[in-house]
Design an enzyme around this catalytic site. Structure first.
Site, mmCIF file in Angstrom:
data_model
loop_
_atom_site.group_PDB
_atom_site.id
_atom_site.type_symbol
_atom_site.label_atom_id
_atom_site.label_comp_id
_atom_site.label_asym_id
_atom_site.label_seq_id
_atom_site.Cartn_x
_atom_site.Cartn_y
_atom_site.Cartn_z
ATOM 1 N N THR A 142 0.848 -1.194 0.000
ATOM 2 C CA THR A 142 0.000 0.000 0.000
ATOM 3 C C THR A 142 0.879 1.237 0.000
ATOM 4 O O THR A 142 1.819 1.343 0.803
ATOM 5 C CB THR A 142 -0.990 0.096 1.178
ATOM 6 O OG1 THR A 142 -1.596 1.398 1.126
ATOM 7 C CG2 THR A 142 -0.374 -0.047 2.550
ATOM 8 N N ASP A 144 -0.034 3.925 1.033
ATOM 9 C CA ASP A 144 -0.383 4.721 2.216
ATOM 10 C C ASP A 144 0.553 4.444 3.403
ATOM 11 O O ASP A 144 0.574 5.203 4.364
ATOM 12 C CB ASP A 144 -1.831 4.443 2.640
ATOM 13 C CG ASP A 144 -2.831 4.829 1.561
ATOM 14 O OD1 ASP A 144 -2.448 5.567 0.633
ATOM 15 O OD2 ASP A 144 -4.000 4.382 1.636
ATOM 16 N N GLY A 191 -2.718 9.131 0.444
ATOM 17 C CA GLY A 191 -2.356 8.593 1.754
ATOM 18 C C GLY A 191 -3.548 8.351 2.650
ATOM 19 O O GLY A 191 -3.414 7.885 3.777
ATOM 20 N N ARG A 192 -4.705 8.758 2.178
ATOM 21 C CA ARG A 192 -5.940 8.593 2.922
ATOM 22 C C ARG A 192 -5.833 9.193 4.328
ATOM 23 O O ARG A 192 -5.550 10.361 4.442
ATOM 24 C CB ARG A 192 -6.326 7.123 2.967
ATOM 25 C CG ARG A 192 -7.808 6.966 2.604
ATOM 26 C CD ARG A 192 -8.359 5.654 2.890
ATOM 27 N NE ARG A 192 -7.998 4.605 1.972
ATOM 28 C CZ ARG A 192 -8.652 4.294 0.854
ATOM 29 N NH1 ARG A 192 -9.674 5.013 0.463
ATOM 30 N NH2 ARG A 192 -8.283 3.269 0.131
ATOM 31 N N GLU A 247 -4.342 14.483 1.060
ATOM 32 C CA GLU A 247 -5.759 14.443 0.658
ATOM 33 C C GLU A 247 -6.692 14.254 1.853
ATOM 34 O O GLU A 247 -7.862 14.606 1.798
ATOM 35 C CB GLU A 247 -5.988 13.300 -0.333
ATOM 36 C CG GLU A 247 -5.690 11.908 0.259
ATOM 37 C CD GLU A 247 -5.985 10.747 -0.675
ATOM 38 O OE1 GLU A 247 -6.326 10.980 -1.842
ATOM 39 O OE2 GLU A 247 -5.876 9.585 -0.218
ATOM 40 N N TYR A 297 -2.973 9.739 -9.531
ATOM 41 C CA TYR A 297 -2.434 8.480 -10.058
ATOM 42 C C TYR A 297 -1.011 8.637 -10.586
ATOM 43 O O TYR A 297 -0.333 7.641 -10.796
ATOM 44 C CB TYR A 297 -3.340 7.911 -11.164
ATOM 45 C CG TYR A 297 -4.559 7.148 -10.647
ATOM 46 C CD1 TYR A 297 -4.976 7.273 -9.332
ATOM 47 C CD2 TYR A 297 -5.274 6.291 -11.477
ATOM 48 C CE1 TYR A 297 -6.077 6.582 -8.853
ATOM 49 C CE2 TYR A 297 -6.373 5.588 -11.005
ATOM 50 C CZ TYR A 297 -6.775 5.736 -9.693
ATOM 51 O OH TYR A 297 -7.858 5.044 -9.220
ATOM 52 N N LEU A 298 -0.573 9.889 -10.833
ATOM 53 C CA LEU A 298 0.805 10.061 -11.308
ATOM 54 C C LEU A 298 1.782 9.528 -10.261
ATOM 55 O O LEU A 298 2.750 8.851 -10.584
ATOM 56 C CB LEU A 298 1.099 11.542 -11.599
ATOM 57 C CG LEU A 298 0.248 12.191 -12.688
ATOM 58 C CD1 LEU A 298 0.640 13.652 -12.856
ATOM 59 C CD2 LEU A 298 0.425 11.448 -14.007
ATOM 60 N N ARG A 300 1.157 7.305 -7.975
ATOM 61 C CA ARG A 300 0.933 5.886 -7.701
ATOM 62 C C ARG A 300 1.470 4.994 -8.819
ATOM 63 O O ARG A 300 1.478 3.779 -8.688
ATOM 64 C CB ARG A 300 -0.577 5.678 -7.534
ATOM 65 C CG ARG A 300 -0.938 4.713 -6.457
ATOM 66 C CD ARG A 300 -2.410 4.743 -6.147
ATOM 67 N NE ARG A 300 -3.214 4.068 -7.152
ATOM 68 C CZ ARG A 300 -4.529 3.878 -7.043
ATOM 69 N NH1 ARG A 300 -5.167 4.322 -5.972
ATOM 70 N NH2 ARG A 300 -5.206 3.273 -7.971
HETATM 71 O O1 F6P Z 1 -5.144 3.167 -0.633
HETATM 72 C C1 F6P Z 1 -4.355 3.637 -1.657
HETATM 73 C C2 F6P Z 1 -4.938 4.854 -2.293
HETATM 74 O O2 F6P Z 1 -4.069 5.217 -3.334
HETATM 75 C C3 F6P Z 1 -5.216 6.035 -1.363
HETATM 76 O O3 F6P Z 1 -4.083 6.778 -1.063
HETATM 77 C C4 F6P Z 1 -6.266 6.779 -2.151
HETATM 78 O O4 F6P Z 1 -7.083 7.579 -1.326
HETATM 79 C C5 F6P Z 1 -7.064 5.669 -2.751
HETATM 80 O O5 F6P Z 1 -6.193 4.561 -2.874
HETATM 81 C C6 F6P Z 1 -7.694 5.964 -4.081
HETATM 82 O O6 F6P Z 1 -8.423 4.850 -4.470
HETATM 83 P P1 F6P Z 1 -9.093 4.653 -5.882
HETATM 84 O O7 F6P Z 1 -8.000 4.510 -6.896
HETATM 85 O O8 F6P Z 1 -9.904 3.401 -5.754
HETATM 86 O O9 F6P Z 1 -9.957 5.856 -6.127
#
Ligand code: F6P
Length: 420
Positions: A142, A144, A191-192, A247, A297-298, A300
């Protein structure tokens, strides 16, 4: 002895290195062909298992499996789908066992975060009860970085590196424009509920006064007035101000500054869009021209600037998962154990899934500076090794990274369709 097959599934938000874990797992399983059958992968995670859509990884070439190590995204597809409690979702658990039985599955590997650890744990319990014992191994991932027990989570180090590098680079841009144009730059990171990624932005600061000048953490409710004062001071002292905002930042009443109102299958709020909110506060209170960006998403998927330590750990977790299975273990997850900060040393350990499931590890208060807007030396000690080393993907003559797309051939179905 009939060899049992392995079933692997990717779960939840993907990372720049989740495929490195898949690579480690598949390569290790291939090294033990004498004891292990084929590795199947759920198409789009556990949904593919419920729908009996199993990808036969034995049909993928050695080179393509090796290329997973440097390819971002989820090579087999992932999903956000919640298996509830065993009593509530009994039919789904029974279906999983039915699919396991039909395809001679002896080992189930679930590559995800806290929610996935919970599912893997429940599957390990129910498979015994339903008379078809399957060894269930959680595999950590993860961005996060909020899983307990493991020192860090595969995926985080690479996102941390991307964010730290981006803060450095964008700040050089703002600094050069500041005398006549942009004064403030706001970067939003994921990072939620946990501020690990935001904290990683702080690594860009190599000496006092360097950017970022302000970090906003989800662990602390936003003190808007103090934040604006700090921004104003940075502009007056350095000519500009760089802000990193998580976020998951909340106001004094505990409400997310940016909540789209949408919920995923786990009930998590879909976050994102806090940067323009913060930029708006600056425009109305201070009037400074600003730019903002949402790394979304960049960050990630930024495999091009992955951390070598992170890639190595992601691969090691996949490999270790197979080793645990070969030792006859179930209900466990391999973890990263740090043995030294400097020089950074780590080894693979093991945790009970029951202790990992559904727990979020937040940034400790002593990692956040007293004023709440920066990181401490302790945080730096923890974070720095995680972004170290580069592991560039190979590039082609077209100037682009050579990422792999698998064939994803499905195993012939044997069962009647299942109503989800
Ligand atoms: O849990 C990983 C994460 O990238 C969080 O940081 C983010 O809030 C969430 O996933 C976004 O999820 P999704 O791609 O399902 O919108």
């Amino acid at each position: 002895m009939i060899k049992k097959n392995l079933l692997y599934a990717q779960s939840g938000g993907v990372t720049p290195v989740i495929n490195a874990t898949a690579c480690g797992l598949i390569e290790e399983a291939r090294r033990h062909k004498d004891r292990l059958g084929k590795v199947y992968a759920g198409k789009d995670g556990i949904l593919g298992i419920l729908n009996e859509q199993l990808i036969d990884t034995s049909k993928e070439s050695k080179a393509d499996i090796a290329a997973l190590r440097h390819t971002p995204g989820g090579g087999f597809g992932s999903c956000r789908f919640k298996l509830k409690g065993i009593e509530e979702s009994r039919a789904q658990y029974e279906r999983l066992i039915e699919v396991f039985k039909a395809h001679n599955i002896g080992y189930f590997f679930y590559n995800g975060g806290g929610d996935s650890a919970d599912t893997a744990y429940k599957v390990s319990q129910i498979s015994d009860k339903l008379g078809f014992p399957v060894q269930c191994i959680g595999v950590p991932k993860t961005i996060d970085n909020d899983l307990p027990i493991t020192d860090s989570c595969p995926g985080f180090g690479s996102v941390a590196k991307y964010v730290a590098v981006s803060v450095m680079e964008a700040s050089l841009d703002v600094e050069s424009m500041a005398s006549s144009s942009t004064r403030v730059f706001v970067l939003e990171v994921m990072g939620r509920h946990a501020g690990w990624i935001a904290a990683a932005g702080g690594l860009a600061q190599q000496k006092p006064g360097d950017p970022p000048h302000v970090i906003l953490f989800p662990e602390l409710p936003l003190d808007q007035e103090a934040m604006l004062k700090k921004v104003d001071k940075a502009v007056k002292t350095h000519g500009y101000c760089t802000i990193v905002v998580s976020e998951g930042v909340r106001d004094q009443q505990g409400r997310f500054l940016a909540d789209s109102g949408r919920r995923d299958a786990f009930g998590h709020a879909q976050l994102g869009g806090v940067a323009p909110v913060v930029a708006g506060m600056i425009t109305s209170a201070l009037g400074y021209k600003n730019h903002w960006a949402v790394s979304d998403y960049l960050q990630r998927s930024a495999r091009h600037i992955a951390s070598k330590n992170d890639v190595d750990q992601a691969y090691a977790m996949g490999k270790a998962a197979v080793e645990l299975a070969l030792q006859g273990k179930t209900g466990v997850m391999p973890v990263v154990v740090r043995t030294s900060d400097s020089p950074y040393r780590w080894k693979v350990g093991e945790a009970d899934l029951a202790k990992v499931a559904n727990r979020e590890k937040m940034m400790p208060r002593n990692f956040i500076s007293k004023d709440g807007f920066g990181i401490t030396a302790a945080a730096r000690r923890y974070l720095e090794p995680l972004i170290q080393g580069e592991d560039y993907p190979p590039y082609g003559a077209d100037g682009l990274p050579k990422y792999v797309r698998l064939k994803k051939l499905l195993v012939p179905q044997k069962l009647a369709p299942f109503e989800l």
